[in-house]
Design a protein around this motif. Structure first.
Motif, PDB file in Angstrom:
ATOM      1  N   ASN A 150      67.231  54.789  51.276  1.00 47.05           N
ATOM      2  CA  ASN A 150      68.373  55.212  52.089  1.00 47.05           C
ATOM      3  C   ASN A 150      69.552  54.292  51.867  1.00 47.05           C
ATOM      4  OD1 ASN A 150      67.446  57.511  53.506  1.00 47.05           O
ATOM      5  ND2 ASN A 150      66.082  56.163  54.680  1.00 47.05           N
ATOM      6  N   LEU A 151      70.495  54.777  51.086  1.00 49.10           N
ATOM      7  CA  LEU A 151      71.678  53.961  50.797  1.00 49.10           C
ATOM      8  C   LEU A 151      72.924  54.816  50.944  1.00 49.10           C
ATOM      9  CD1 LEU A 151      70.865  51.869  47.571  1.00 49.10           C
ATOM     10  CD2 LEU A 151      71.025  51.055  49.920  1.00 49.10           C
ATOM     11  N   ASP A 152      73.948  54.240  51.507  1.00 50.17           N
ATOM     12  CA  ASP A 152      75.244  54.918  51.496  1.00 50.17           C
ATOM     13  C   ASP A 152      75.757  54.982  50.068  1.00 50.17           C
ATOM     14  OD1 ASP A 152      75.218  55.129  54.222  1.00 50.17           O
ATOM     15  OD2 ASP A 152      76.308  53.242  54.539  1.00 50.17           O
ATOM     16  N   VAL A 153      76.593  55.996  49.822  1.00 49.07           N
ATOM     17  CA  VAL A 153      77.242  56.075  48.519  1.00 49.07           C
ATOM     18  C   VAL A 153      78.414  55.097  48.492  1.00 49.07           C
ATOM     19  CG1 VAL A 153      78.562  57.530  46.948  1.00 49.07           C
ATOM     20  CG2 VAL A 153      76.572  58.467  48.149  1.00 49.07           C
ATOM     21  N   ILE A 154      78.334  54.155  47.548  1.00 46.72           N
ATOM     22  CA  ILE A 154      79.478  53.282  47.294  1.00 46.72           C
ATOM     23  C   ILE A 154      80.051  53.714  45.963  1.00 46.72           C
ATOM     24  CG2 ILE A 154      80.163  50.922  46.695  1.00 46.72           C
ATOM     25  CD1 ILE A 154      78.284  49.858  48.700  1.00 46.72           C
ATOM     26  N   GLY A 155      81.341  53.919  45.900  1.00 50.13           N
ATOM     27  CA  GLY A 155      81.957  54.368  44.642  1.00 50.13           C
ATOM     28  C   GLY A 155      81.504  55.767  44.274  1.00 50.13           C
ATOM     29  N   GLN A 156      81.415  56.011  42.977  1.00 47.11           N
ATOM     30  CA  GLN A 156      81.060  57.346  42.475  1.00 47.11           C
ATOM     31  C   GLN A 156      79.596  57.664  42.771  1.00 47.11           C
ATOM     32  OE1 GLN A 156      81.415  57.614  38.225  1.00 47.11           O
ATOM     33  NE2 GLN A 156      81.002  59.807  38.161  1.00 47.11           N
ATOM     34  N   ALA A 157      79.342  58.878  43.213  1.00 44.21           N
ATOM     35  CA  ALA A 157      77.952  59.315  43.408  1.00 44.21           C
ATOM     36  C   ALA A 157      77.455  59.930  42.099  1.00 44.21           C
ATOM     37  CB  ALA A 157      77.875  60.335  44.526  1.00 44.21           C
ATOM     38  N   ILE A 158      76.307  59.480  41.658  1.00 41.80           N
ATOM     39  CA  ILE A 158      75.741  59.996  40.404  1.00 41.80           C
ATOM     40  C   ILE A 158      74.385  60.598  40.697  1.00 41.80           C
ATOM     41  CG2 ILE A 158      74.798  59.267  38.169  1.00 41.80           C
ATOM     42  CD1 ILE A 158      77.173  57.263  38.104  1.00 41.80           C
ATOM     43  N   ASP A 159      74.191  61.822  40.221  1.00 42.28           N
ATOM     44  CA  ASP A 159      72.952  62.536  40.516  1.00 42.28           C
ATOM     45  C   ASP A 159      71.843  62.084  39.566  1.00 42.28           C
ATOM     46  OD1 ASP A 159      71.015  64.257  41.342  1.00 42.28           O
ATOM     47  OD2 ASP A 159      71.925  66.052  40.447  1.00 42.28           O
ATOM     48  N   GLY A 160      70.809  61.498  40.120  1.00 43.78           N
ATOM     49  CA  GLY A 160      69.695  61.033  39.304  1.00 43.78           C
ATOM     50  C   GLY A 160      68.499  61.973  39.331  1.00 43.78           C
ATOM     51  N   THR A 161      68.683  63.161  39.878  1.00 45.19           N
ATOM     52  CA  THR A 161      67.557  64.096  40.009  1.00 45.19           C
ATOM     53  C   THR A 161      66.936  64.400  38.644  1.00 45.19           C
ATOM     54  OG1 THR A 161      68.746  65.104  41.845  1.00 45.19           O
ATOM     55  CG2 THR A 161      66.873  66.339  40.941  1.00 45.19           C
ATOM     56  N   MET A 185      83.529  49.546  37.599  1.00 40.38           N
ATOM     57  CA  MET A 185      83.597  50.593  38.619  1.00 40.38           C
ATOM     58  C   MET A 185      82.290  50.641  39.418  1.00 40.38           C
ATOM     59  SD  MET A 185      84.917  54.462  38.048  1.00 40.38           S
ATOM     60  CE  MET A 185      83.295  55.117  37.730  1.00 40.38           C
ATOM     61  N   ASN A 186      82.398  50.839  40.667  1.00 37.29           N
ATOM     62  CA  ASN A 186      81.207  50.898  41.511  1.00 37.29           C
ATOM     63  C   ASN A 186      80.644  52.313  41.553  1.00 37.29           C
ATOM     64  OD1 ASN A 186      81.842  48.251  42.022  1.00 37.29           O
ATOM     65  ND2 ASN A 186      82.911  48.712  43.954  1.00 37.29           N
ATOM     66  N   PHE A 187      79.358  52.404  41.659  1.00 39.58           N
ATOM     67  CA  PHE A 187      78.730  53.729  41.754  1.00 39.58           C
ATOM     68  C   PHE A 187      77.367  53.622  42.415  1.00 39.58           C
ATOM     69  CE2 PHE A 187      75.809  53.133  38.200  1.00 39.58           C
ATOM     70  CZ  PHE A 187      76.456  52.205  37.408  1.00 39.58           C
ATOM     71  N   THR A 188      76.860  54.783  42.796  1.00 47.53           N
ATOM     72  CA  THR A 188      75.550  54.854  43.423  1.00 47.53           C
ATOM     73  C   THR A 188      74.771  55.995  42.767  1.00 47.53           C
ATOM     74  OG1 THR A 188      76.541  54.130  45.501  1.00 47.53           O
ATOM     75  CG2 THR A 188      74.326  55.083  45.627  1.00 47.53           C
ATOM     76  N   ILE A 189      73.648  55.644  42.179  1.00 48.17           N
ATOM     77  CA  ILE A 189      72.788  56.672  41.594  1.00 48.17           C
ATOM     78  C   ILE A 189      71.810  57.131  42.678  1.00 48.17           C
ATOM     79  CG2 ILE A 189      71.208  57.242  39.717  1.00 48.17           C
ATOM     80  CD1 ILE A 189      72.236  54.759  38.228  1.00 48.17           C
ATOM     81  N   GLN A 190      71.768  58.443  42.844  1.00 47.90           N
ATOM     82  CA  GLN A 190      70.930  58.986  43.925  1.00 47.90           C
ATOM     83  C   GLN A 190      69.716  59.733  43.379  1.00 47.90           C
ATOM     84  OE1 GLN A 190      74.394  61.125  45.749  1.00 47.90           O
ATOM     85  NE2 GLN A 190      73.738  60.043  47.608  1.00 47.90           N
ATOM     86  N   TYR A 239      55.553  55.465  40.224  1.00 47.65           N
ATOM     87  CA  TYR A 239      56.994  55.714  40.212  1.00 47.65           C
ATOM     88  C   TYR A 239      57.449  55.987  41.629  1.00 47.65           C
ATOM     89  CZ  TYR A 239      56.302  56.247  35.215  1.00 47.65           C
ATOM     90  OH  TYR A 239      55.974  56.008  33.912  1.00 47.65           O
ATOM     91  N   THR A 240      58.730  55.775  41.855  1.00 46.25           N
ATOM     92  CA  THR A 240      59.275  56.160  43.150  1.00 46.25           C
ATOM     93  C   THR A 240      60.673  56.743  42.933  1.00 46.25           C
ATOM     94  OG1 THR A 240      59.635  55.434  45.430  1.00 46.25           O
ATOM     95  CG2 THR A 240      60.408  53.951  43.706  1.00 46.25           C
ATOM     96  N   THR A 241      61.069  57.623  43.821  1.00 50.39           N
ATOM     97  CA  THR A 241      62.418  58.181  43.767  1.00 50.39           C
ATOM     98  C   THR A 241      63.291  57.397  44.735  1.00 50.39           C
ATOM     99  OG1 THR A 241      61.536  60.359  43.258  1.00 50.39           O
ATOM    100  CG2 THR A 241      63.778  60.278  44.105  1.00 50.39           C
ATOM    101  N   THR A 242      64.408  56.907  44.241  1.00 51.17           N
ATOM    102  CA  THR A 242      65.198  56.003  45.070  1.00 51.17           C
ATOM    103  C   THR A 242      66.688  56.113  44.744  1.00 51.17           C
ATOM    104  OG1 THR A 242      65.277  53.719  45.893  1.00 51.17           O
ATOM    105  CG2 THR A 242      65.037  54.004  43.529  1.00 51.17           C
ATOM    106  N   ASN A 243      67.475  55.261  45.367  1.00 52.12           N
ATOM    107  CA  ASN A 243      68.918  55.180  45.098  1.00 52.12           C
ATOM    108  C   ASN A 243      69.262  53.766  44.655  1.00 52.12           C
ATOM    109  OD1 ASN A 243      69.201  57.829  46.233  1.00 52.12           O
ATOM    110  ND2 ASN A 243      69.093  56.883  48.271  1.00 52.12           N
ATOM    111  N   ILE A 244      70.308  53.659  43.853  1.00 51.12           N
ATOM    112  CA  ILE A 244      70.715  52.346  43.350  1.00 51.12           C
ATOM    113  C   ILE A 244      72.229  52.203  43.463  1.00 51.12           C
ATOM    114  CG2 ILE A 244      70.823  50.882  41.300  1.00 51.12           C
ATOM    115  CD1 ILE A 244      68.150  51.585  40.612  1.00 51.12           C
ATOM    116  N   GLN A 245      72.648  51.138  44.127  1.00 50.88           N
ATOM    117  CA  GLN A 245      74.083  50.842  44.206  1.00 50.88           C
ATOM    118  C   GLN A 245      74.460  49.802  43.156  1.00 50.88           C
ATOM    119  OE1 GLN A 245      74.588  49.335  48.147  1.00 50.88           O
ATOM    120  NE2 GLN A 245      75.007  51.330  49.066  1.00 50.88           N
ATOM    121  N   VAL A 246      75.541  50.075  42.453  1.00 57.94           N
ATOM    122  CA  VAL A 246      76.075  49.110  41.491  1.00 57.94           C
ATOM    123  C   VAL A 246      77.480  48.718  41.941  1.00 57.94           C
ATOM    124  CG1 VAL A 246      76.835  48.762  39.108  1.00 57.94           C
ATOM    125  CG2 VAL A 246      74.688  49.980  39.586  1.00 57.94           C
TER     126      VAL A 246
END
Lengths: 467, 467
Positions: free
Chosen positions: B34-45, B1-6, B16-23
């Motif tokens: 700056n990444l679009d959400v692909i698949g499920q959005a997952i909150d990484g806060t 399943m595809n997802f994006t951790i924000q 360290y840096t705060t970022t987003n990751i697409q899988v």
């Protein structure tokens, strides 16, 4: 409050039994298979009951810097700690709460806090720790950390340079603060004890030690210090006294059956005999000794010589946790590599005894605490044996000591008061604490501290490290 | 399943840096602020994302005896383990589930299971472990533990007695079982790998090693063995080969960049150079080495020589847990006492790299796993930094490695599949597992095992221990 724990597993010689325990007026009133319920009935099914352990050496406020101080030996680590550790009273309060919480959730019901004092706010610092520990309800042994020499005096000179800078507070003023704290806060019956606690030979004059001995005798206080944590301190003692630190402390009368000494890594065989003879207690802090590269305290030798040994977490900047079960595990198995003869190794049952009765002995209250005996104070911890980390069922104490439990503390009582219930602290809102800790801190990766950098060349030289 | 951790924290050089990751399709597709959400959005806060670690050496079925085996050195411990360890297939299944669960909940996404085989049911044992790991979804490296000499051969003779008893299964039959297992189960793409895994020089003939090398070459399999865990094994190697075990293994061609060797405590400087030259990997099992009194593996020397080092929990009877973060912590700080020069000590960041990339390197898949890089498999673990054990906020990796986290793993993914969500395994009913483990066991304190008792006099004699 009175209560009766039913159908709980307790250790008996080489085995276990399922029994009931009555607690009346804060003390264990009866232990037997057939007991009427007095007070609240508590279900002990599939649970193990043990006496509460002692976190017999820590510095609560170091919690603010855990995970952050560089991989340094004690002397440089301390310099960095001082650089990065601006404390305020509110922080002292929160870190005492946190230390109490983590200790309770890992089997401890007593904490010896070798408390770092805010300069100029010494009594306030002590009052704050007293308040925090009373609120949580953990049994507190507050050992205000005092010294009367400045940090640079703590390093061996190697014969090359003057060591003295004057300390900002006189010896007499320091002792007066401690006496005031004793008069205000020392109340063993109420669960709050003040100890005399000169930090150690590396930063204290004989005048300070002697003053502490006098206070200890006058008010019947326990004594607590660091002792020979590092090889540098061993060198320093020879420079300072021309003999070992232990020989010197015996000579000035500091060692006794109410003296507990943190670390004790660099002792000679003769020093060990002195500790045995004076009935002094060693507080073993295995995680800190590894983290700071201090060495392995010769704990098997201590036990063979009849020296009482118990465990501490040490401050959370040199550990970097306050998980007492972790200290007990590592403090037990670490010594197997120091003696090929496995018949001398510490068994899980011995480790439990060291952590409970050993802690009480070090504070000269083994007649009141540290074992499951009728008449002793009900400082008790009950572990949930259905926790995944304690399954499958084998030897419960073996699992507890040698395993790595998470969330295994189901209940904890201090003097019969329930402080932990169903895995949750009853006296502290942990979510609120977490929010406070969160808000007063930030994620960061600090660079090298100026102080550590400044003293590093000298340290490397006197410790014969290449440049 | 595809997802994006924000908005997740990740480590970058010294910070360290705060970022987003697409899988996407099980792989890391992008890492950017700056990444679009692909698949499920997952909150990484307020969470930290790291590559999954490798539990690079364990024996899953030892879970059944954790907390119970006496405080013994390896040779006697093993005799007791054999006495008390009647296995059946269902137990193999449950302990594989438990090992997977504890590994996942402590930061691991891969496990190397040096799997003890039930005699006469070897393929069934392997099939069972495969089933358990596939169900949970952890990445599995199953290394069926094989030998062709009987237990008594594993002790040095001291020149005094014959060592051979014939083993119940021939070398050829053993190799045939492994080949069959490879053909049935080896499927790297599906997350299940079979390794050749002769237990070690102490119980294996050269014929078995050579057969394993041939299988390894034919099917492109990794190789996994114990190596020089104890001083007794060092003596044995000299008796058996007239040279060190490492020199012998190099000579017969066993060492390679897909060979991982558990323990490596008793190696000479020349042995270390051989490991570096052959690109072999050391799997450090610090808890087990302490518990069994095996010694301290010279890990700082390995790192200085350029040898790849990673961490394992070892079996749960010699640890007695499967908490990978505990192994990483102790496996890092333990070495500070072996070298006064703190500049050589393992930092928390280095430890993380050893646990992730080091594990992948040891299995010859560093190009696919072990770091947060676009194109690598999404074997990821996200830690909740608002956990009490990770507060106050300081250096997240310092807190994670040097602290003692409990319940800090918030999420874990293997090849992009979410296996842990909000601290709970998604693929396993842990309550049911606990019930099964509970029902098939009982609290007990077993006495000394007959086998250990039988071989103890000989052990004490050859190891020069007094009687």
């Amino acid at each position: 409050m009175n209560f009766t724990i039913q159908n709980v597993l307790i250790p008996v010689t080489d085995s276990y039994t399922t029994t009931n325990i009555q607690v009346v007026n804060g003390k264990i009133a009866a232990i037997a298979t057939n007991l009427d319920v007095i007070g609240q009935a508590i279900d002990g099914t599939n649970k193990l009951l043990l006496p509460g352990f002692f976190n017999a050496h820590t510095h609560s406020s170091e919690m603010w810097l855990r995970g952050m101080v560089s991989m340094y030996p004690l002397e440089l680590w301390l310099a960095e700690l001082y650089d990065f550790a601006p404390l305020d009273v509110e922080k002292v309060y929160l870190s005492a709460l946190g230390t109490a919480a983590e200790t309770l959730l890992s089997g401890g019901t007593s904490v010896v806090d070798h408390l770092v004092l805010i300069p100029g706010q010494e009594l306030e610092t002590i009052a704050t720790a007293v308040r925090a520990y009373k609120e949580v309800g953990i049994r507190a042994f507050i050992a205000p950390l005092i010294q009367d020499e400045s940090l640079i005096a703590g390093m061996p000179s190697g014969g090359s340079q003057p060591r003295q800078e004057s300390y900002f507070r006189s010896t007499g003023e320091t002792l007066a603060i401690i006496e005031e704290a004793v008069q205000q806060f020392h109340c063993p019956e109420g669960g709050v004890n003040i100890l005399v606690a000169p930090t150690g030979i590396q930063l204290c004059t004989d005048a300070l030690f002697t003053g502490c001995i006098e206070l200890s005798n006058r008010y019947n206080l326990c004594r607590h210090s660091h002792l020979l944590e590092t090889k540098a301190q061993e060198k320093l003692a020879q420079e300072k006294y021309g003999c070992t630190a232990v020989a010197h402390l015996e000579e000035i009368g500091y060692l006794s059956d109410r003296t507990s000494l943190a670390h004790c890594v660099w002792l000679t065989d003769n020093d060990i005999n002195i500790l045995a003879r004076t009935k002094s207690t060693v507080v073993h802090n295995p995680l800190s000794n590894l983290r700071l590269g201090s060495g392995i305290a010769p704990v098997l030798k201590y036990l063979q010589a009849g020296v009482n040994v118990t465990f501490g977490c040490d401050g959370a900047s040199s550990n970097d946790s306050q998980d007492l079960l972790e200290a007990i595990k590592i403090g037990s198995i670490l010594h197997n590599i120091t003696d090929f003869d496995y018949q001398n190794w510490i068994t899980p049952r011995k480790a439990i005894e060291m952590a409970a009765l050993g802690g009480a002995t070090g504070l000269n209250i083994a007649n009141q605490l540290g074992s499951l005996e009728v008449g002793k104070a009900a400082d008790l911890v009950m572990y949930d044996l259905t926790n995944l980390s304690l399954l499958p069922r084998t030897d419960p104490i073996g699992l507890l000591v040698l395993g790595r439990t998470t969330n295994a503390v189901h209940s904890a009582w201090v003097k019969g008061r329930e402080i932990v219930s169903n895995g949750q602290l009853t006296t502290l809102n942990v979510d609120e604490l977490k929010q406070e800790l969160f808000q007063r801190s930030q994620w960061e990766n600090k660079g090298q501290s100026p102080n550590a950098k400044k003293i590093e060349p000298h340290y490397r030289k006197v410790m014969d490290l290449s440049n």
